[in-house]
Motif scaffolding. Structure first.
Motif, mmCIF file in Angstrom:
data_model
loop_
_atom_site.group_PDB
_atom_site.id
_atom_site.type_symbol
_atom_site.label_atom_id
_atom_site.label_comp_id
_atom_site.label_asym_id
_atom_site.label_seq_id
_atom_site.Cartn_x
_atom_site.Cartn_y
_atom_site.Cartn_z
ATOM 1 N N LEU A 24 0.840 -1.201 0.000
ATOM 2 C CA LEU A 24 0.000 0.000 0.000
ATOM 3 C C LEU A 24 0.876 1.252 0.000
ATOM 4 O O LEU A 24 0.698 2.167 -0.807
ATOM 5 C CB LEU A 24 -0.914 -0.018 1.231
ATOM 6 C CG LEU A 24 -1.601 1.300 1.612
ATOM 7 C CD1 LEU A 24 -2.508 1.795 0.497
ATOM 8 C CD2 LEU A 24 -2.390 1.134 2.913
ATOM 9 N N ALA A 70 -5.391 -1.731 0.549
ATOM 10 C CA ALA A 70 -6.021 -1.156 1.744
ATOM 11 C C ALA A 70 -7.307 -1.899 2.102
ATOM 12 O O ALA A 70 -7.582 -2.167 3.283
ATOM 13 C CB ALA A 70 -6.317 0.326 1.494
ATOM 14 N N ARG A 111 -8.471 -3.729 5.714
ATOM 15 C CA ARG A 111 -9.275 -2.605 6.197
ATOM 16 C C ARG A 111 -9.212 -2.463 7.715
ATOM 17 O O ARG A 111 -9.124 -1.348 8.238
ATOM 18 C CB ARG A 111 -10.719 -2.840 5.735
ATOM 19 C CG ARG A 111 -11.737 -1.855 6.270
ATOM 20 C CD ARG A 111 -11.556 -0.488 5.645
ATOM 21 N NE ARG A 111 -12.488 0.459 6.215
ATOM 22 C CZ ARG A 111 -12.290 1.107 7.351
ATOM 23 N NH1 ARG A 111 -11.178 0.910 8.031
ATOM 24 N NH2 ARG A 111 -13.175 1.977 7.787
ATOM 25 N N LEU A 142 -6.191 -0.646 9.289
ATOM 26 C CA LEU A 142 -6.005 0.782 9.015
ATOM 27 C C LEU A 142 -6.805 1.619 10.001
ATOM 28 O O LEU A 142 -7.828 1.170 10.518
ATOM 29 C CB LEU A 142 -6.484 1.121 7.595
ATOM 30 C CG LEU A 142 -5.912 0.317 6.429
ATOM 31 C CD1 LEU A 142 -6.503 0.831 5.118
ATOM 32 C CD2 LEU A 142 -4.399 0.401 6.396
ATOM 33 N N TRP A 170 -8.092 4.826 5.848
ATOM 34 C CA TRP A 170 -9.009 4.257 4.864
ATOM 35 C C TRP A 170 -9.720 5.357 4.072
ATOM 36 O O TRP A 170 -9.855 5.280 2.850
ATOM 37 C CB TRP A 170 -10.034 3.364 5.555
ATOM 38 C CG TRP A 170 -11.144 2.953 4.644
ATOM 39 C CD1 TRP A 170 -12.445 3.375 4.689
ATOM 40 C CD2 TRP A 170 -11.054 2.084 3.510
ATOM 41 N NE1 TRP A 170 -13.167 2.809 3.681
ATOM 42 C CE2 TRP A 170 -12.330 2.009 2.921
ATOM 43 C CE3 TRP A 170 -10.004 1.369 2.935
ATOM 44 C CZ2 TRP A 170 -12.618 1.243 1.794
ATOM 45 C CZ3 TRP A 170 -10.274 0.603 1.802
ATOM 46 C CH2 TRP A 170 -11.558 0.545 1.244
ATOM 47 N N VAL A 222 -7.348 6.776 1.374
ATOM 48 C CA VAL A 222 -7.128 5.901 0.224
ATOM 49 C C VAL A 222 -8.409 5.744 -0.588
ATOM 50 O O VAL A 222 -8.403 5.842 -1.824
ATOM 51 C CB VAL A 222 -6.613 4.523 0.691
ATOM 52 C CG1 VAL A 222 -6.464 3.578 -0.500
ATOM 53 C CG2 VAL A 222 -5.276 4.670 1.417
ATOM 54 N N THR A 259 4.417 -0.293 6.953
ATOM 55 C CA THR A 259 4.013 0.827 6.093
ATOM 56 C C THR A 259 5.206 1.739 5.826
ATOM 57 O O THR A 259 5.462 2.164 4.692
ATOM 58 C CB THR A 259 2.877 1.622 6.760
ATOM 59 O OG1 THR A 259 1.818 0.729 7.109
ATOM 60 C CG2 THR A 259 2.340 2.698 5.832
#
Length: 310
Positions: A12, A95, A99, A102, A107, A110, A161
């Motif tokens: 991501l 993402a 889900r 995050l 979310w 994105v 990340t």
């Protein structure tokens, strides 16, 4: 953390960072091509293609040569898995797959980017609309980076990340510098044309940083030093590998044997950059140095994936 979750967070961040870089590349190429007074304006677009990692021998189609072909290929082509549109769509898929890992703000950043992407029609992309699109991509990437940095817990999710963002950024910075060499010649030489150096500074948004650190006329060797060795600049290789080594060291519950090679490679690269000297690098050949860096950066990515099971 599950390997699948780590993989999706890692990719991501890589895809968002890649979309941001491509937007910067195209914006820089358009600007420098417009202001260039000589007849070699096409070199800006060829440099952008090379910096994106595209190679003529890997394309199943004719190599893009005109400005409109390059823009379409790097920004809108759904068949190019690394175009801006493809990156943003794949980032949203990553993402969605994680889900619950995050934050709500991540979310929203994105997903709203993916929804707004539909409002841009590639068939109606004149100069003004293209500029607005590239500005929008950079703004959305900046939003994502700010949101995850300010809302994620400092746990393994944040670290994977962060790894994705800075590994992608390190690769992009090295490719940008190398691409200018291949198109415009070795920056270590007695080059009187400062056009390639200005193009690099524009892409990475470093004109002010350069003035603060070096002052005076833009010199190719100092631009190379900025992108490779200056820890104050957040797009330099040494800054990126400082972040990468920190995150690798802090990931909890790693298999000490499986993760050892990724750590060894990352720390070795960080030490090389941290104690490197630009005069030594230029003496031994900047292109060869960058070529080796790009290969070793890719190897770090493969070892991270292998060591953490994705």
């Amino acid at each position: 953390m599950l390997a699948r979750t780590a993989e999706n967070l890692y990719w991501l961040a890589r895809y968002i960072e890649r979309a941001d870089f491509l937007a910067r590349l195209l914006q820089g190429a358009a600007h420098m091509s417009a202001v260039r007074v000589d007849a070699d304006r096409s070199s800006e677009w060829q440099s952008a293609l090379l910096a994106s990692g595209s190679r003529p021998d890997t394309l199943a189609r004719p190599w893009p040569t005109t400005a409109s072909e390059v823009v379409h290929y790097l920004a809108f082509d759904p068949a190019n898995l690394s175009s801006i549109v493809s990156c943003l769509e794949t980032a949203r898929q990553n993402a969605r797959a994680v889900r619950t890992a995050l934050t709500v703000d991540m979310w929203d950043a994105v997903n709203s980017t993916w929804l707004e992407l539909r409002h841009f029609d590639p068939a109606r992309m004149d100069d003004d609309r293209l500029r607005a699109f590239l500005d929008w991509v950079q703004a959305r990437a900046g939003l994502f980076h700010g949101v995850y940095a300010s809302t994620m817990l400092r746990n393994d999710g944040f670290r994977f990340t962060r790894l994705g963002q800075f590994l992608e950024r390190a690769d992009n910075s090295a490719r940008l510098l190398d691409a200018r060499l291949r198109v415009d010649g070795d920056v270590s030489g007695a080059q009187v044309d400062d056009h390639p150096s200005l193009a690099i500074l524009r892409v990475v948004g470093a004109r002010r940083a350069y003035r603060v650190l070096f002052k005076g006329r833009v010199a190719p060797a100092q631009v190379a030093e900025l992108l490779l060795l200056r820890p104050e600049f957040p797009r330099s290789l040494v800054f990126c590998f400082e972040q990468i080594t920190q995150q690798l060291d802090q990931i909890a519950g790693q298999d000490p044997h499986r993760s050892a090679e990724a750590k060894r490679l990352a720390h070795s690269l960080y030490a090389q950059l941290r104690f490197g000297r630009i005069d030594h690098i230029l003496t031994h050949g900047l292109h060869r140095y960058l070529d080796e860096l790009i290969g070793r950066t890719s190897q770090v990515g493969r070892e991270i994936a292998s060591g953490h099971g994705f």
